[in-house]
Scaffold this motif. Structure first.
Motif, PDB file in Angstrom:
ATOM      1  N   ILE A 144     -85.525-123.312-111.577  1.00 21.03           N
ATOM      2  CA  ILE A 144     -85.013-122.120-112.245  1.00 21.03           C
ATOM      3  C   ILE A 144     -86.141-121.106-112.337  1.00 21.03           C
ATOM      4  N   ILE A 145     -85.916-119.924-111.773  1.00 18.60           N
ATOM      5  CA  ILE A 145     -86.912-118.857-111.872  1.00 18.60           C
ATOM      6  C   ILE A 145     -86.283-117.669-112.597  1.00 18.60           C
ATOM      7  N   GLY A 146     -87.119-116.751-113.010  1.00 15.72           N
ATOM      8  CA  GLY A 146     -86.589-115.570-113.681  1.00 15.72           C
ATOM      9  C   GLY A 146     -87.602-114.950-114.611  1.00 15.72           C
ATOM     10  N   THR A 147     -87.260-113.786-115.139  1.00 14.65           N
ATOM     11  CA  THR A 147     -88.182-113.047-115.996  1.00 14.65           C
ATOM     12  C   THR A 147     -88.381-113.756-117.327  1.00 14.65           C
ATOM     13  N   SER A 148     -89.504-113.488-117.981  1.00 16.11           N
ATOM     14  CA  SER A 148     -89.748-114.038-119.310  1.00 16.11           C
ATOM     15  C   SER A 148     -88.683-113.497-120.256  1.00 16.11           C
ATOM     16  N   GLY A 149     -88.203-114.376-121.131  1.00 15.63           N
ATOM     17  CA  GLY A 149     -87.187-113.941-122.083  1.00 15.63           C
ATOM     18  C   GLY A 149     -85.807-113.821-121.466  1.00 15.63           C
ATOM     19  N   GLY A 150     -85.685-114.269-120.206  1.00 17.96           N
ATOM     20  CA  GLY A 150     -84.385-114.162-119.546  1.00 17.96           C
ATOM     21  C   GLY A 150     -83.433-115.299-119.860  1.00 17.96           C
ATOM     22  N   GLY A 151     -83.945-116.341-120.537  1.00 18.75           N
ATOM     23  CA  GLY A 151     -83.083-117.439-120.940  1.00 18.75           C
ATOM     24  C   GLY A 151     -83.324-118.743-120.199  1.00 18.75           C
ATOM     25  N   LYS A 152     -84.371-118.788-119.342  1.00 20.65           N
ATOM     26  CA  LYS A 152     -84.626-120.003-118.563  1.00 20.65           C
ATOM     27  C   LYS A 152     -84.885-121.216-119.458  1.00 20.65           C
ATOM     28  N   SER A 153     -85.832-121.054-120.364  1.00 21.97           N
ATOM     29  CA  SER A 153     -86.193-122.187-121.209  1.00 21.97           C
ATOM     30  C   SER A 153     -85.046-122.580-122.131  1.00 21.97           C
ATOM     31  N   THR A 154     -84.354-121.577-122.650  1.00 19.20           N
ATOM     32  CA  THR A 154     -83.217-121.866-123.525  1.00 19.20           C
ATOM     33  C   THR A 154     -82.186-122.700-122.780  1.00 19.20           C
ATOM     34  N   LEU A 155     -81.932-122.322-121.521  1.00 15.21           N
ATOM     35  CA  LEU A 155     -80.986-123.080-120.711  1.00 15.21           C
ATOM     36  C   LEU A 155     -81.431-124.534-120.572  1.00 15.21           C
ATOM     37  N   LEU A 156     -82.709-124.715-120.256  1.00 16.40           N
ATOM     38  CA  LEU A 156     -83.220-126.067-120.061  1.00 16.40           C
ATOM     39  C   LEU A 156     -83.108-126.880-121.350  1.00 16.40           C
ATOM     40  N   ARG A 157     -83.415-126.231-122.473  1.00 18.83           N
ATOM     41  CA  ARG A 157     -83.366-126.934-123.762  1.00 18.83           C
ATOM     42  C   ARG A 157     -81.931-127.251-124.181  1.00 18.83           C
ATOM     43  N   CYS A 158     -80.993-126.474-123.663  1.00 17.50           N
ATOM     44  CA  CYS A 158     -79.588-126.794-123.929  1.00 17.50           C
ATOM     45  C   CYS A 158     -79.157-128.038-123.154  1.00 17.50           C
ATOM     46  N   LEU A 159     -79.791-128.269-121.998  1.00 15.51           N
ATOM     47  CA  LEU A 159     -79.360-129.373-121.138  1.00 15.51           C
ATOM     48  C   LEU A 159     -79.567-130.733-121.790  1.00 15.51           C
ATOM     49  N   ASN A 160     -80.618-130.883-122.607  1.00 18.44           N
ATOM     50  CA  ASN A 160     -80.755-132.159-123.331  1.00 18.44           C
ATOM     51  C   ASN A 160     -80.486-131.971-124.824  1.00 18.44           C
ATOM     52  N   LEU A 161     -79.876-130.854-125.140  1.00 12.84           N
ATOM     53  CA  LEU A 161     -79.420-130.557-126.498  1.00 12.84           C
ATOM     54  C   LEU A 161     -80.544-130.454-127.519  1.00 12.84           C
ATOM     55  N   LEU A 162     -81.743-130.076-127.061  1.00 17.34           N
ATOM     56  CA  LEU A 162     -82.762-129.681-128.036  1.00 17.34           C
ATOM     57  C   LEU A 162     -82.286-128.412-128.727  1.00 17.34           C
ATOM     58  N   GLU A 163     -81.553-127.592-127.978  1.00 18.29           N
ATOM     59  CA  GLU A 163     -80.806-126.479-128.578  1.00 18.29           C
ATOM     60  C   GLU A 163     -79.324-126.820-128.449  1.00 18.29           C
ATOM     61  N   THR A 164     -78.559-126.497-129.479  1.00 22.85           N
ATOM     62  CA  THR A 164     -77.125-126.717-129.402  1.00 22.85           C
ATOM     63  C   THR A 164     -76.470-125.459-128.857  1.00 22.85           C
ATOM     64  N   PRO A 165     -75.772-125.583-127.721  1.00 21.36           N
ATOM     65  CA  PRO A 165     -75.118-124.398-127.182  1.00 21.36           C
ATOM     66  C   PRO A 165     -74.091-123.838-128.174  1.00 21.36           C
ATOM     67  N   THR A 166     -73.945-122.510-128.180  1.00 20.15           N
ATOM     68  CA  THR A 166     -72.959-121.884-129.059  1.00 20.15           C
ATOM     69  C   THR A 166     -71.545-122.173-128.559  1.00 20.15           C
ATOM     70  N   SER A 167     -71.386-122.127-127.243  1.00 14.44           N
ATOM     71  CA  SER A 167     -70.108-122.556-126.682  1.00 14.44           C
ATOM     72  C   SER A 167     -70.358-123.143-125.304  1.00 14.44           C
TER      73      SER A 167
END
Lengths: 227, 259
Positions: free
Chosen positions: B48-71
């Motif tokens: 996954i590539i992309g600009t800083s603050g574009g959501g890359k890390s958030t996406l990754l953290r959602c994959l193992n549920l370190l972050e709970t997706p909103t939907s």
């Protein structure tokens, strides 16, 4: 005031050394066991309070903890002792010294919960995330990763707490426990000499705290040796 | 219908961060992810590539549920997973996660870092066996002499390799890497990239967020360009790097590759 000081000093010490040692023992017993109880209570409160996603039950429990901490910190320990001994636990037939240990445990637990909460908050959030990422539960992460590091941060503060505990136990005479302060009062009452026994009393506390300070130093050095 | 080779599937994931103001009535809502669909197949390396603050890390953290997706939902091994379910901790063991800042347990030796979770999860295996397994893995990544030191005595590159081994100890079906080399001194980056390449050669399924474009090119079976909370483009590394279609990707590549 200090006429014949040597003899009077000797009399206080030699009259009944067993009585003195026993009363010093009581002072230490209340302070140390009270401290351990307090530390357990404080750990539980602190760890539940910083739970990132509290459910309804936990929120209610945390509210109760808040009230407990507030009450413990806003009334004098003597008053708490008296209320426990003559009120809440009056019909329990527990020995007075056990009631004193309970009172000091719960009292110091309230103070230390705040100390620990601060220490836990100072630990990098990545540590608990890493715990979760390897599938450890909140409790496991707290027990094996967060609390050990938080205790380390809190050692100087916890040291303060146990030192003040030792001195604060001087009020347990109010509920008939014979600690070192009460013991000296009894000696004063029977010898009509108020100066020397109280001087000895001050000396006893001083020596106890010095010994404790040295132990804390050593502990700190040991704990910090690998980081 | 899930493809039977699909290990992980993020379906239409959104994530809002709510930032409370002093006035509780109108909190600021930041939409970090705005509906992301990402499918990871067995033995794939998704970068996954992309600009800083574009959501890359958030996406990754959602994959193992370190972050709970909103939907949206995360499907792992053909089961929908969510952070409230009882066996979430068992599931997380199967999804290895490597952090940008390593996050080794500071109060544990390297060996303990590796064996703590396995020994808690698997009471039937003896401690000696788990230790043995840890030493074997440490040797594989050139760290056998570090077993009994504390994390503070390691270099960044060594820490990150230990972090990789820690995740491997749980025999994960997939490994997620969140900018694994971003916190490293330049001369230490290669060690970590080599470790990841070793895993790739062994067929490990991986999702890697990274800024190392040449590395992305070399290991990726699929490259995903995320910008502003959305997947803008995805494809083979040739399609993404050599024939970018969207203006945003072209713009991003011209800025990053020019360096």
């Amino acid at each position: 005031m200090f006429d014949d000081f040597g003899n009077r000093f000797w009399r206080v010490i030699s009259d009944s050394p067993q009585f003195l040692l026993q009363s010093i023992g009581n002072t230490l017993l209340i302070a140390l066991i009270g401290f351990v109880i307090g530390l357990i209570i404080a750990s539980i409160i602190a760890i539940l309070k910083i739970h990132p996603t509290p459910n309804r039950a936990l929120r209610i429990i945390n509210r109760i903890f808040d009230i407990y901490v507030l009450i413990m910190r806003s009334t004098p320990i003597v008053v708490q002792l008296l209320l426990l001994y003559f009120g809440l636990l009056a019909s329990s037939r527990l020995p007075a010294i056990i009631i004193a240990i309970i009172a000091f445990g719960f009292n110091s637990g309230a103070y230390m919960s705040e100390t620990l909460r601060g220490a836990i908050n100072s630990i990098d959030k990545g540590q608990s995330e890493a715990g979760r990422a390897v599938g450890m539960s909140y409790g496991q992460t707290a027990r094996y990763i967060i609390l050990p590091q938080a205790f380390k941060v809190a050692i100087p503060q916890l040291g303060n707490e146990i030192i003040s505990l030792i001195k604060e136990t001087a009020v347990v005479g109010f509920i008939t426990v014979v600690d070192i302060t009460r013991a000296m009062q009894l000696i004063v009452a029977s010898t009509y000499d108020a100066v020397v026994p109280y001087l000895v009393l001050a000396l006893v506390y001083f020596v106890l705290v010095v010994i404790l300070t040295i132990i804390l130093r050593l502990l700190e050095r040991r704990v910090f040796s690998h980081s | 219908m899930e493809d039977k080779h699909t290990i992980l599937h993020a379906r239409n994931i959104t994530k809002d961060f709510i930032i409370k103001n002093k006035k509780k009535s109108n909190p600021t809502v930041i939409q970090a992810l705005k509906g992301i669909d990402l499918q990871v197949n067995k033995s794939e390396v998704v970068v996954i590539i992309g600009t800083s603050g574009g959501g890359k890390s958030t996406l990754l953290r959602c994959l193992n549920l370190l972050e709970t997706p909103t939907s949206g939902e995360i499907v792992f091994d053909n089961n929908i997973i969510d952070s409230t379910q009882k066996n979430i901790n068992e599931i997380r063991q199967k999804i290895g996660f490597v952090f940008q800042n390593f996050n080794l347990f500071a109060n544990k030796t390297i060996l303990k870092n590796l064996t703590l979770a396995p020994s808690l999860h698997n009471k039937t295996v003896s401690k000696a066996e788990i230790d043995e397994q840890a030493i074997v893995l440490l040797s594989k990544f050139g760290l056998q002499d570090k077993a009994h030191v504390y994390p503070s005595n390691l270099s960044g590159g060594q820490k990150q390799r230990v972090a990789i081994v820690r995740a491997l100890m749980l025999q994960p079906q997939i490994m997620l890497f969140d900018e694994p080399t971003s916190a490293l001194d330049p001369e230490l980056v290669q060690d970590v990239l080599n470790a990841i390449k070793t895993l790739q050669q062994e067929g490990m399924t991986m999702v890697i967020v990274t800024h190392e474009m040449s590395f992305a090119k070399a290991v990726a079976t699929k490259v995903v360009f995320v910008d502003n909370g959305l997947i803008v483009e995805q494809g083979s590394s040739q399609e993404i790097f050599d024939y970018p279609k969207s203006d945003r990707l072209k713009d991003f590549l011209s800025k990053t590759l020019a360096k």
